[in-house]
Write a protein that holds these residues in place. Structure first.
Motif, mmCIF file in Angstrom:
data_model
loop_
_atom_site.group_PDB
_atom_site.id
_atom_site.type_symbol
_atom_site.label_atom_id
_atom_site.label_comp_id
_atom_site.label_asym_id
_atom_site.label_seq_id
_atom_site.Cartn_x
_atom_site.Cartn_y
_atom_site.Cartn_z
ATOM 1 N N TYR A 44 16.916 5.603 -7.495
ATOM 2 C CA TYR A 44 15.878 4.928 -8.268
ATOM 3 C C TYR A 44 15.852 3.433 -7.947
ATOM 4 C CZ TYR A 44 13.406 2.898 -12.190
ATOM 5 O OH TYR A 44 12.537 2.171 -12.954
ATOM 6 N N GLN A 45 17.025 2.802 -7.882
ATOM 7 C CA GLN A 45 17.092 1.378 -7.564
ATOM 8 C C GLN A 45 16.530 1.101 -6.173
ATOM 9 O OE1 GLN A 45 21.230 0.491 -8.127
ATOM 10 N NE2 GLN A 45 21.009 0.180 -10.336
ATOM 11 N N GLU A 46 16.826 1.973 -5.220
ATOM 12 C CA GLU A 46 16.294 1.798 -3.863
ATOM 13 C C GLU A 46 14.773 1.967 -3.843
ATOM 14 O OE1 GLU A 46 17.767 0.803 -0.825
ATOM 15 O OE2 GLU A 46 19.128 0.144 -2.399
ATOM 16 N N ALA A 47 14.274 2.907 -4.629
ATOM 17 C CA ALA A 47 12.822 3.101 -4.712
ATOM 18 C C ALA A 47 12.155 1.858 -5.292
ATOM 19 C CB ALA A 47 12.507 4.339 -5.553
ATOM 20 N N VAL A 48 12.738 1.309 -6.336
ATOM 21 C CA VAL A 48 12.193 0.089 -6.939
ATOM 22 C C VAL A 48 12.260 -1.060 -5.944
ATOM 23 C CG1 VAL A 48 12.573 -1.648 -8.753
ATOM 24 C CG2 VAL A 48 12.651 0.786 -9.322
ATOM 25 N N ARG A 49 13.351 -1.142 -5.198
ATOM 26 C CA ARG A 49 13.489 -2.193 -4.179
ATOM 27 C C ARG A 49 12.413 -2.057 -3.111
ATOM 28 N NH1 ARG A 49 16.549 -3.591 0.459
ATOM 29 N NH2 ARG A 49 17.328 -1.487 0.724
ATOM 30 N N GLY A 50 12.122 -0.815 -2.698
ATOM 31 C CA GLY A 50 11.065 -0.584 -1.716
ATOM 32 C C GLY A 50 9.704 -0.996 -2.248
ATOM 33 N N LEU A 51 9.445 -0.711 -3.507
ATOM 34 C CA LEU A 51 8.176 -1.095 -4.122
ATOM 35 C C LEU A 51 8.063 -2.614 -4.215
ATOM 36 C CD1 LEU A 51 5.753 0.481 -5.220
ATOM 37 C CD2 LEU A 51 6.757 0.285 -7.483
ATOM 38 N N ASN A 52 9.169 -3.280 -4.555
ATOM 39 C CA ASN A 52 9.168 -4.750 -4.588
ATOM 40 C C ASN A 52 8.916 -5.317 -3.196
ATOM 41 O OD1 ASN A 52 9.592 -5.002 -7.335
ATOM 42 N ND2 ASN A 52 11.807 -5.008 -7.133
ATOM 43 N N HIS A 53 9.477 -4.678 -2.186
ATOM 44 C CA HIS A 53 9.253 -5.111 -0.803
ATOM 45 C C HIS A 53 7.768 -5.015 -0.449
ATOM 46 C CE1 HIS A 53 9.945 -5.802 3.424
ATOM 47 N NE2 HIS A 53 9.318 -4.667 3.694
ATOM 48 N N GLN A 54 7.137 -3.919 -0.849
ATOM 49 C CA GLN A 54 5.707 -3.779 -0.592
ATOM 50 C C GLN A 54 4.914 -4.877 -1.280
ATOM 51 O OE1 GLN A 54 4.189 0.065 -1.717
ATOM 52 N NE2 GLN A 54 4.135 0.726 0.393
ATOM 53 N N GLN A 55 5.258 -5.181 -2.516
ATOM 54 C CA GLN A 55 4.547 -6.221 -3.236
ATOM 55 C C GLN A 55 4.711 -7.568 -2.522
ATOM 56 O OE1 GLN A 55 5.652 -6.642 -7.350
ATOM 57 N NE2 GLN A 55 3.792 -7.772 -7.843
ATOM 58 N N ASN A 56 5.898 -7.839 -2.009
ATOM 59 C CA ASN A 56 6.130 -9.068 -1.242
ATOM 60 C C ASN A 56 5.293 -9.091 0.028
ATOM 61 O OD1 ASN A 56 7.927 -10.121 -3.099
ATOM 62 N ND2 ASN A 56 9.718 -9.270 -2.081
ATOM 63 N N LEU A 57 5.138 -7.936 0.684
ATOM 64 C CA LEU A 57 4.289 -7.865 1.879
ATOM 65 C C LEU A 57 2.858 -8.260 1.559
ATOM 66 C CD1 LEU A 57 5.380 -4.570 3.688
ATOM 67 C CD2 LEU A 57 5.522 -6.881 4.576
ATOM 68 N N VAL A 58 2.342 -7.761 0.459
ATOM 69 C CA VAL A 58 0.969 -8.085 0.052
ATOM 70 C C VAL A 58 0.850 -9.581 -0.211
ATOM 71 C CG1 VAL A 58 -0.766 -7.747 -1.751
ATOM 72 C CG2 VAL A 58 0.481 -5.785 -0.841
ATOM 73 N N GLU A 59 1.803 -10.141 -0.926
ATOM 74 C CA GLU A 59 1.771 -11.574 -1.210
ATOM 75 C C GLU A 59 1.884 -12.394 0.074
ATOM 76 O OE1 GLU A 59 4.895 -12.020 -4.078
ATOM 77 O OE2 GLU A 59 3.740 -11.013 -5.645
ATOM 78 N N ASN A 60 2.721 -11.955 1.020
ATOM 79 C CA ASN A 60 2.852 -12.656 2.300
ATOM 80 C C ASN A 60 1.563 -12.589 3.110
ATOM 81 O OD1 ASN A 60 5.466 -13.494 1.853
ATOM 82 N ND2 ASN A 60 6.386 -11.732 2.855
ATOM 83 N N MET A 61 0.897 -11.430 3.071
ATOM 84 C CA MET A 61 -0.363 -11.331 3.817
ATOM 85 C C MET A 61 -1.436 -12.222 3.191
ATOM 86 S SD MET A 61 -0.886 -7.704 5.610
ATOM 87 C CE MET A 61 -0.714 -6.621 4.241
ATOM 88 N N ASN A 62 -1.427 -12.359 1.881
ATOM 89 C CA ASN A 62 -2.359 -13.287 1.232
ATOM 90 C C ASN A 62 -2.067 -14.723 1.660
ATOM 91 O OD1 ASN A 62 -3.774 -11.298 -0.098
ATOM 92 N ND2 ASN A 62 -2.647 -11.512 -2.002
ATOM 93 N N ALA A 63 -0.806 -15.072 1.765
ATOM 94 C CA ALA A 63 -0.431 -16.413 2.229
ATOM 95 C C ALA A 63 -0.854 -16.612 3.682
ATOM 96 C CB ALA A 63 1.069 -16.625 2.075
#
Length: 173
Positions: A29-48
């Motif tokens: 579960y923690q790894e799944a949440v970490r993967g989801l957080n990574h995706q959210q960071n990707l979206v924010e990085n692409m916006n930047a």
């Protein structure tokens, strides 16, 4: 009196079920949440990166376009202007707010499904179900992220062509 004792025993049993968690499921579960957080960071990085692309496009076009257009409008000037509008469209596509991302759970839905239902779920069952749900959300998010990534790559390549078109216009080729 007997009824309240049964309720107390039932609550104790539910509490022990909730406390009983499989550490392997907790890790997954923690790894799944970490993967989801990574995706959210990707979206924010692409916006930047889209913001940086706006700056680079504006800078290159103002610097080179002003010089190129001082000699009048030629073929390369028109190509550069068209490329500028295409890049602008891609930037709008990149920055358009998407509401189909799934980075969070609805607390009301979680309460209804795992706590307030007929049979409250234990921690292991919750973690397992939520890890699978996170995986499905990540797949859905990834489709959007891939489209944005491709749009960003195309916009960057078009920016290079735009700069070349302005340089050819200035050189009079």
């Amino acid at each position: 009196m007997n009824e309240s004792a049964n309720r107390a025993d039932s609550n104790t049993a539910v509490a022990s079920d909730l406390a009983d968690g499989d550490p392997r499921l907790a890790f997954i579960y923690q790894e799944a949440v970490r993967g989801l957080n990574h995706q959210q960071n990707l979206v924010e990085n692409m916006n930047a990166r889209a913001g940086s692309l706006i700056f680079a496009t504006a800078f290159a076009n103002s610097l080179l376009g002003g010089r190129a257009l001082s000699d009048g409008l030629g073929l390369w000037d028109w190509i550069a202007v068209v490329l500028l509008f295409v890049i602008g469209g891609l930037i709008v596509f990149l920055l358009w707010p998407y509401h189909k991302y799934t980075f969070r759970f609805d607390p009301e839905e979680l309460l209804h499904q795992y706590v307030d239902g007929d049979r409250p779920a234990n921690m292991s069952a919750m973690q397992r179900a939520l890890a699978l749900r996170i995986k499905a959300d990540m797949v859905s998010n990834w489709r959007i992220i891939q489209r944005l990534r491709v749009a960003l790559q195309i916009a960057l390549v078009l920016l290079l062509f735009d700069i070349l078109a302005w340089l050819f216009a200035i050189a009079g080729i």
